[in-house]
Design an enzyme around this catalytic site. Structure first.
Site, PDB file in Angstrom:
ATOM      1  CE1 TYR A 117      -3.684   2.566   0.975  1.00 21.04           C
ATOM      2  CE2 TYR A 117      -1.858   3.571   2.185  1.00 21.04           C
ATOM      3  CZ  TYR A 117      -3.126   3.651   1.630  1.00 21.04           C
ATOM      4  OH  TYR A 117      -3.831   4.814   1.742  1.00 21.04           O
ATOM      5  CD  GLU A 134      -5.759   4.456  -1.043  1.00 22.46           C
ATOM      6  OE1 GLU A 134      -5.999   5.063   0.018  1.00 22.46           O
ATOM      7  OE2 GLU A 134      -6.571   3.692  -1.579  1.00 22.46           O
TER       8      GLU A 134
END
Ligand code: GDP
Ligand code: MN
Length: 379
Positions: A101, A189
């Site tokens: 992530y 993101e």
């Protein structure tokens, strides 16, 4: 403003982030055509403004164009967290060795962009944040210097030990930072950032939210807005020049000024109620805004009672009263309305309301207590 994945990935690709080329489809046949062109295995992905698509069945692997068509026909029209899927993205499927992530958000506490990076990426980053926050590395970036090379490298080293992957990933961090700053984003993101069995690093998902305040000077970004994918009441409010955020409670609130709107919501909660929305009709007075505000609030069937809390300064309370009267003439308001008015032209406002059989209150506590009780009664 949230972007769709297929829009966000264009920004990332333009900055140099390694991603597969894909395309969007609105019909199953289009999805099959794209899959055929790409050749080999593909992933069919729901394009909606929410995460957790994978878990909801909105991300499916297809080995053939026919299978891509089947998946697309199941995903198109599907509802994920109240949002109907109208488009799918078709991209080549990756073989995945690891999922990480990498996220960048504007953090109010540090007043800086903050990187959040975790080797435990994939579909459950919220879960990781809740149960194992130590698995997430944070780094606040000084906006004057930007992301420095050694910072990018040290972030990348928290994910990988292979120096080639570290170097590629450090560059991806810099590219992501670049996308974030140059587009006035509040969030950028990549989840997951994957490594393949052959060792290359690829971004498989992209999420970018643009700060609404950026849009006036960036028509190119404003043009990416997809109103059909947004909460209808919020779309209506934006067109009416009203600041509106839908919430889960049943007390509709019409207030002038953001500070008073927040104080009103706090007071509704204090007296045991739950606000159905944040709504600021703004500082100037305009009866039409009041009509629109009531239209928006009454379109939410969860609303059981409505509170007006108007502090007249620049806003003239008689204009607000006229707006309330006009609204109740234009359409039927089926829930009780509690009105609290004070300030500029309040005598006139009280007189206008009394003329149509409505009474206003001067005291904010009184009004909030009353509207909470009415909402409870109706619920
Ligand atoms: P999200 O759940 O809405 O965040 O959607 P993602 O695009 O992140 O996809 C969810 C998950 O599907 C990923 O974490 C992967 O495990 C899987 N996935 C997505 N793309 C691919 C792919 O190309 N190949 C494989 N094998 N899995 C994928
Ligand atoms: Mn994801």
């Amino acid at each position: 403003m949230n972007l769709h994945e297929y829009q966000a990935r264009e920004l990332l690709k333009a900055a140099g982030v390694p991603m597969f080329d894909g395309d969007v489809a609105s019909t199953p046949d289009e999805a099959a055509t794209i899959a055929k062109r790409l050749g080999g295995k593909v992933v069919v992905k729901a394009q909606v403004h929410t995460g957790g698509r994978g878990k909801a069945g909105g991300v499916k692997l297809a080995a053939t164009p026919d299978e891509a068509r089947e998946h697309a026909s199941r995903i198109l029209g599907m509802t994920i967290k109240d949002l109907v899927v109208q488009k799918v993205l078709v991209v080549p499927a990756a073989d995945i060795a690891t999922e990480a992530y990498v996220g960048l958000i504007m953090d109010r506490a540090t007043q800086r962009p903050v990187f959040m990076v975790s080797a435990a990426g994939g579909v459950d980053i919220e879960e990781v944040a809740a149960t194992a926050p130590e698995k997430i590395t944070r780094l606040a970036v000084d906006p004057v210097y930007g992301l420095l090379p050694h910072q990018a490298l040290s972030l990348a080293f928290t994910l990988y030990s292979d120096i080639k992957q570290v170097r590629t990933t450090a560059r991806i961090m810099e590219q992501l930072y670049d996308v974030f700053v140059s587009n006035g984003a509040s969030l950028a993101e990549i989840n997951p950032l994957v490594t393949t069995p052959e060792g290359s690093v690829v971004a498989l998902d992209a999420k970018v939210s643009i700060d609404d305040n950026e849009l006036d000077r960036r028509p190119d970004l404003a043009a990416l807005r997809d109103e059909s994918a947004e909460e209808p009441s919020e779309v209506m409010a934006r067109h009416a020049g009203i600041t509106f955020i839908k919430l889960d409670g049943n007390v509709g609130c019409v207030v002038n000024g953001a500070g008073l709107a927040m104080a009103t919501m706090d007071l509704v909660k204090y007296y045991g109620g739950e606000p159905a929305n944040f709504l600021d009709i703004g500082g100037s007075s305009n009866p039409e805004k009041v009509v629109n505000a009531l239209r928006i609030i009454t379109s939410d069937s969860a609303v059981k009672a409505i509170l007006f809390n108007i502090f007249g300064g620049i806003t003239r309370t008689d204009d607000v009263a006229n707006g309330i009267v006009a609204a109740t003439r234009e359409f039927k308001v089926n829930v009780p309305i509690v009105i609290r008015l004070t300030g500029t032209n309040e005598k006139e406002a009280f007189r206008i309301l009394e003329g149509v059989g409505m009474t206003a209150l001067s005291d904010m506590d009184d009004a909030v207590r009353r509207v909470v009780a009415l909402a409870k009664e109706a619920a």
